[in-house]
Design a protein around this motif. Structure first.
Motif: not given
Length: 200
Positions: A169-184
């Motif tokens: 979780g500490s490696e997940v950026t705010e940008e990735e959280l904001n675009a969570y529907i694009e997560s792998p």
């Protein structure tokens, strides 16, 4: 005559190659066919190594323990808990299917539309390291639950992951959280086995 023997040799060689190839395929560990997974299985579309499990820990109040286990040998997973059984609002979002044990009738639920803070805060992530598990207790005490006691219900959870990353979780950026529907693994399905919930 020589042409006949040449054709015959070619035919025998072709048959032998075909038979050897067939033998190899059936002896190989590689699957040669694919079958649909049985109903209730989470292996077909889920995240590799992530498994949900339900177990009852209390009859009064009726409570289930939700366990998310990571069986992957080397990949940690960080899961956005929204819309999963680990969501504190799971009983308000229709994650659980609840049926009367005897009649099979569905228990009507009040499903709420929840406004979420964007981007999801870090505390909405649950990280499951390889070989570990995370647990949360869910108390089935909502006003829409039937009041008769004792009672039994068939309960399971199913849905789709909103966001899953193959890292801590500490490696997940705010940008990735904001675009969570694009997560792998966004959109990958989950389901639990069915459990009998006893209410006393």
């Amino acid at each position: 005559m020589a042409g006949f023997w040449s054709s015959r040799t070619a035919l025998i060689t072709g048959v032998a190659i075909t038979l050897l190839g067939t033998f190899y395929i059936y002896q190989s560990d590689t699957p040669t066919s694919f079958t649909m997974s049985s109903k209730g299985s989470s292996a077909s579309n889920g995240v590799p190594g992530l498994e949900f499990k339900l177990s009852q820990i209390s009859r009064n109040p009726p409570s289930l323990l939700v366990t998310l286990k990571n069986t992957h040998p080397d990949t940690p997973y960080s899961v956005l808990r929204w819309g999963t059984p680990l969501d504190p609002s799971a009983l308000n979002t229709g994650v659980f299917s609840i049926l009367d044990h005897d009649s099979g009738d569905e228990v009507p639920q009040v499903v709420l539309q929840i406004n979420r803070l964007m981007p999801p805060p870090q505390e909405e992530l649950i990280t499951v390291a390889p070989g570990t598990e995370e647990e949360i207790e869910v108390v089935f005490d909502k006003p829409w639950m039937p009041q008769e006691k004792p009672a039994k219900y068939k309960v399971k959870a199913e849905g789709e992951f909103k966001g899953v990353w193959g890292k801590y979780g500490s490696e997940v950026t705010e940008e990735e959280l904001n675009a969570y529907i694009e997560s792998p693994f966004s959109g990958k399905s989950f389901t639990t086995g069915e459990i009998v919930l006893e209410v006393h």
